[in-house]
Write a protein that holds these residues in place. Structure first.
Motif, mmCIF file in Angstrom:
data_model
loop_
_atom_site.group_PDB
_atom_site.id
_atom_site.type_symbol
_atom_site.label_atom_id
_atom_site.label_comp_id
_atom_site.label_asym_id
_atom_site.label_seq_id
_atom_site.Cartn_x
_atom_site.Cartn_y
_atom_site.Cartn_z
ATOM 1 N N ASP A 1 36.776 0.159 -0.618
ATOM 2 C CA ASP A 1 35.874 0.898 -1.382
ATOM 3 C C ASP A 1 34.833 -0.464 -1.395
ATOM 4 N N ARG A 2 33.524 0.223 -1.662
ATOM 5 C CA ARG A 2 32.520 -0.558 -1.618
ATOM 6 C C ARG A 2 31.497 -0.970 -0.581
ATOM 7 N N GLY A 3 32.417 -1.319 0.260
ATOM 8 C CA GLY A 3 31.987 -2.002 1.615
ATOM 9 C C GLY A 3 31.689 -0.833 2.705
ATOM 10 N N PRO A 4 31.229 -1.046 3.948
ATOM 11 C CA PRO A 4 30.656 -0.187 4.832
ATOM 12 C C PRO A 4 31.740 0.468 5.669
ATOM 13 N N ASP A 5 33.038 0.092 5.713
ATOM 14 C CA ASP A 5 34.113 0.504 6.669
ATOM 15 C C ASP A 5 35.469 0.435 5.967
ATOM 16 N N SER A 6 35.867 1.271 5.118
ATOM 17 C CA SER A 6 37.096 1.081 4.570
ATOM 18 C C SER A 6 38.236 1.566 5.625
ATOM 19 N N ILE A 7 37.886 2.752 6.360
ATOM 20 C CA ILE A 7 38.819 3.603 7.287
ATOM 21 C C ILE A 7 39.170 2.244 8.394
ATOM 22 N N GLY A 8 38.141 1.735 8.983
ATOM 23 C CA GLY A 8 38.302 0.862 9.920
ATOM 24 C C GLY A 8 39.013 -0.428 9.468
ATOM 25 N N THR A 9 38.832 -0.778 8.190
ATOM 26 C CA THR A 9 39.621 -1.939 7.559
ATOM 27 C C THR A 9 40.976 -1.797 7.370
ATOM 28 N N ILE A 10 41.290 -0.588 7.077
ATOM 29 C CA ILE A 10 42.821 -0.055 6.867
ATOM 30 C C ILE A 10 43.351 -0.039 8.409
ATOM 31 N N GLN A 11 42.451 0.548 9.290
ATOM 32 C CA GLN A 11 43.349 0.737 10.667
ATOM 33 C C GLN A 11 43.615 -0.933 11.348
ATOM 34 N N LEU A 12 42.595 -1.688 10.974
ATOM 35 C CA LEU A 12 42.921 -3.139 11.392
ATOM 36 C C LEU A 12 44.082 -3.746 10.697
ATOM 37 N N ALA A 13 44.290 -3.482 9.394
ATOM 38 C CA ALA A 13 45.220 -3.972 8.816
ATOM 39 C C ALA A 13 46.737 -3.314 8.951
ATOM 40 N N TRP A 14 46.514 -2.182 9.594
ATOM 41 C CA TRP A 14 47.837 -1.328 9.812
ATOM 42 C C TRP A 14 48.145 -1.847 11.056
ATOM 43 N N ARG A 15 47.284 -2.011 12.044
ATOM 44 C CA ARG A 15 47.822 -2.421 13.536
ATOM 45 C C ARG A 15 48.446 -3.907 13.187
#
Length: 271
Positions: free
Chosen positions: A72-86
């Motif tokens: 939320d709020r930032g430019p790349d929430s999906i990419g952040t979730i993907q990195l955290a998930w990996r």
């Protein structure tokens, strides 16, 4: 039991070393830079899958503890979730969910949630995905966020990580009252003139032996106070992304590339 299924003391015997990272809020590039400064390797790539030949790692055996509000709020929430998930799948990261993570989980479950205070940015990213990608995201969020505990007790009880903090009498408790506290803070039901929730300063009265690391309410700098520290230094608001190295108690920070979300007033950001 609430949204989160894990036990707070599931990792109590794990002593680290850990790097506790404050609220990311979709600041994917800054997260990658911070992880590189902390010495993590093998983080290249994107998507949901972990390549066995390129697992994230740290030469000193350190692990990340995400303090919640990945999105939320930032430019790349999906990419952040993907990195955290990996990192999570590679055994390199734990998570104490935040209120924005809770909202995303409920949104992906089809619940009626208000897409405000930045949640609308992540919803727009979700809607841009294909149906197959949205389903994959839902599965990942269910596993990583829904399967997490509401807060973490680590290092034989010497370290507690809770998104909005926790009182010493709540450590070990799993009631709805405690889950609300660790997600939203010590709210009293009142609002400011600007319409933001009023929170009591629970850290001013904290006297527990465990170090409590928390975030949720952005601070311009991370300061130890009564054996607590707030490491949300407002990256998405133009501040910095902060990690606390434990047990060393050192801080590592990277500045935001820009101000992605403008609050009315720094101390009155609607968390």
């Amino acid at each position: 039991m609430g949204l989160f299924q894990g036990a707070p003391d599931a990792h109590v015997r794990e002593s680290g070393p850990f790097d506790v990272i404050g609220d990311v809020h979709g600041c994917h590039v800054e997260l990658e830079e911070l992880l590189a400064q902390l010495g993590y390797e093998g983080l290249a790539g994107d998507g949901w899958d972990v390549d066995p030949a390129d697992l994230p790692r740290h030469r000193e055996g350190r692990r990340v503890v995400f303090l919640g509000d990945l999105t939320d709020r930032g430019p790349d929430s999906i990419g952040t979730i993907q990195l955290a998930w990996r990192m999570h799948q590679a055994g390199m990261a734990l998570l104490a969910p935040g209120n924005h993570d809770s909202k995303l989980l409920r949104y992906l479950r089809g619940r009626n949630v208000r897409l405000t205070h930045g949640a609308e940015t992540t919803a727009a990213e979700v809607q841009a995905l294909s149906p197959a990608e949205r389903e994959r995201l839902r599965q990942v969020v269910e596993a990583m966020i829904g399967g997490a505990p509401p807060y973490l007790i680590l290092d034989h009880g010497r370290l507690v990580v809770a998104h909005a903090g926790i009182r010493q009498d709540m450590v070990g408790d799993r009631s709805g009252r405690t889950e609300d506290f660790v997600l939203y803070g010590d709210v009293n039901g009142q609002t400011t003139a600007e319409g933001f929730p009023v929170r009591r300063d629970w850290a001013a009265r904290y006297s527990g032996e465990a170090l409590v690391v928390y975030g949720h309410t952005p601070a311009r700098e991370a300061v130890f106070r009564n054996n607590t520290i707030n490491v949300d230094t407002g990256c998405v608001f133009g501040g910095s992304l902060t990690a606390l190295r434990y047990p060393e108690r050192d801080l590592v920070q990277v500045p935001a590339h820009e101000t992605y979300w403008t609050p009315v007033h720094w101390s009155h950001v609607p968390a």
